[in-house]
Design an enzyme around this catalytic site. Structure first.
Site, PDB file in Angstrom:
ATOM      1  N   LYS A  47       0.801  -1.229   0.000  1.00  0.00           N
ATOM      2  CA  LYS A  47       0.000   0.000   0.000  1.00  0.00           C
ATOM      3  C   LYS A  47       0.833   1.277   0.000  1.00  0.00           C
ATOM      4  CE  LYS A  47      -4.407  -1.703   1.644  1.00  0.00           C
ATOM      5  NZ  LYS A  47      -5.350  -1.778   2.756  1.00  0.00           N
ATOM      6  N   ARG A  65      -3.322  -9.608   5.866  1.00  0.00           N
ATOM      7  CA  ARG A  65      -3.813  -9.731   4.489  1.00  0.00           C
ATOM      8  C   ARG A  65      -2.690  -9.327   3.530  1.00  0.00           C
ATOM      9  NH1 ARG A  65      -6.093  -6.361   0.742  1.00  0.00           N
ATOM     10  NH2 ARG A  65      -7.754  -7.226  -0.559  1.00  0.00           N
TER      11      ARG A  65
HETATM   12  C1  YH5 Z   1      -7.699  -3.990   4.031  1.00  0.00           C
HETATM   13  O1  YH5 Z   1      -6.762  -3.262   4.381  1.00  0.00           O
HETATM   14  N1  YH5 Z   1      -7.641  -3.616   1.497  1.00  0.00           N
HETATM   15  S1  YH5 Z   1      -8.355  -3.719  -1.140  1.00  0.00           S
HETATM   16  C2  YH5 Z   1      -3.982  -0.035  -2.769  1.00  0.00           C
HETATM   17  C3  YH5 Z   1      -2.717  -0.509  -3.032  1.00  0.00           C
HETATM   18  C4  YH5 Z   1      -2.405  -1.837  -2.758  1.00  0.00           C
HETATM   19  C5  YH5 Z   1      -3.367  -2.671  -2.224  1.00  0.00           C
HETATM   20  C6  YH5 Z   1      -0.939  -0.099  -4.462  1.00  0.00           C
HETATM   21  N2  YH5 Z   1      -9.391  -4.922   1.056  1.00  0.00           N
HETATM   22  C7  YH5 Z   1      -8.100  -4.138   2.667  1.00  0.00           C
HETATM   23  O2  YH5 Z   1      -5.413  -4.198  -1.093  1.00  0.00           O
HETATM   24  N3  YH5 Z   1      -9.862  -5.652   3.324  1.00  0.00           N
HETATM   25  C8  YH5 Z   1      -8.460  -4.094   0.546  1.00  0.00           C
HETATM   26  O3  YH5 Z   1      -1.812   0.369  -3.527  1.00  0.00           O
HETATM   27  C9  YH5 Z   1      -9.173  -4.968   2.380  1.00  0.00           C
HETATM   28  N4  YH5 Z   1      -8.421  -4.695   4.952  1.00  0.00           N
HETATM   29  C10 YH5 Z   1      -9.474  -5.497   4.609  1.00  0.00           C
HETATM   30  N5  YH5 Z   1     -10.125  -6.144   5.583  1.00  0.00           N
HETATM   31  C11 YH5 Z   1      -7.046  -2.522  -1.264  1.00  0.00           C
HETATM   32  C12 YH5 Z   1      -5.682  -3.084  -1.418  1.00  0.00           C
HETATM   33  C13 YH5 Z   1      -4.643  -2.186  -1.988  1.00  0.00           C
HETATM   34  C14 YH5 Z   1      -4.939  -0.873  -2.254  1.00  0.00           C
END
Ligand code: YH5
Length: 279
Positions: A221, A255
């Site tokens: 992230k 996660r």
């Molecule tokens: C979370 O924290 N996150 S979807 C932006 C990024 C990289 C990854 C490159 N679902 C979560 O994974 N569910 C998502 O920048 C989630 N907790 C829970 N429970 C977003 C994601 C991501 C977003």
């Protein structure tokens, strides 16, 4: 600490790894339904081999600024993938959605946990989760995925996120969701600036001392990109550092996109926590 995820069990007496399976439109722009299902199954099998304890499947991208997905399109993406994966693997499957109808379709297809970044605030979501009777993870988000990064604003981010989650726990219990089926997530990156994410991580123990397991999602992230100025594919080391800090403070689910490496970081953190002080 044993969670019954629609017949598949999840033991949260120790930290576990949640592997991310992507079936979002941005990951399959033209491959079509079967391609998406087969790719998801292949990815799921690899994540389980790498050590995933649960798989999280999402059909709506909630990255900052991303567009909402139509209900039927989301169902068409996640249901075939969940059916295929649940037939082949023993670990529980989590459905990452904000929509009540997707929750129902996903649990019918074999999902055993509802992961809602909107904390069951959507139309009919509380009722659907209560009726489906599977564990739920409720997450904090300020704003919506479309607008959340425009002007995140807090006086005391830790207290405000905690108060929000406790209010949603109350709403869950009012709807008939038992306390022992609820998990919490401070929602890294969801309507937070870099300093807000850092404060939440510094004070994660405020959440882990509540009587609910805490899930942390920091994998790749922007909290990492903001601090280290690295692109998405250069964020593994940062993701592992944060996973370790989270587990150190008692997080029970991490996660991640990178299951194998995260499992190693988690295991080492646990060894440090558990070593005897003297010979
Ligand atoms: C979370 O924290 N996150 S979807 C932006 C990024 C990289 C990854 C490159 N679902 C979560 O994974 N569910 C998502 O920048 C989630 N907790 C829970 N429970 C977003 C994601 C991501 C977003």
């Amino acid at each position: 600490m044993l969670y019954d995820c629609a017949g598949k069990s999840l033991d949260l007496s120790a930290p576990r790894i949640m592997g991310i399976v992507n079936v979002t439109p941005d990951s399959f722009s033209d491959g079509g339904k079967f391609f998406s299902r087969d790719a998801a199954l292949k990815q799921a099998l690899q994540l389980v081999e790498d050590g995933a304890d649960i798989l999280d499947i999402g059909g709506e991208s909630t990255r900052p600024g991303s567009d909402p997905v139509a209900l039927q399109e989301e169902i068409d993406r996640v249901v075939p993938a969940i059916e295929a994966i649940s037939a082949e693997v023993d670990v529980p499957i989590s459905i990452d959605t904000m929509k009540a109808e997707v929750m129902r379709a996903a649990v019918s297809a074999g999902a055993g946990l509802i992961n809602d970044v909107n904390a069951l605030r959507g139309d009919g979501a509380l009722q659907a989760a209560a009726e489906l009777d599977v564990p739920v993870c409720i997450m904090h988000m300020q704003g919506t995925p479309q607008t959340m990064q425009q002007e995140p604003d807090y006086e005391d981010v830790v207290s405000e996120v905690e108060a929000f989650l406790l209010e949603r726990v109350e709403a869950c219990e009012q709807a008939g969701i038992k306390a022992d089926k609820i998990m919490l997530d401070p929602g890294f990156g969801f309507g937070k600036r870099a300093r807000h994410n850092l404060r939440l991580m510094k004070h994660l123990s405020r959440f882990t001392r509540l009587p609910y397991p805490v899930l942390v999602g920091v994998s790749r992230k922007s909290i990492i990109g903001d601090m280290l100025k690295v692109s998405v594919d250069e964020r593994l080391a940062g993701s592992l550092a944060l996973a370790s800090i989270a587990v150190w403070q008692g997080a029970k689910l991490i996660r991640t996109h990178d299951v194998k490496e995260t499992a190693q970081a988690v295991k080492l953190t646990q060894h440090v926590q558990q070593v005897e002080d003297f010979d």
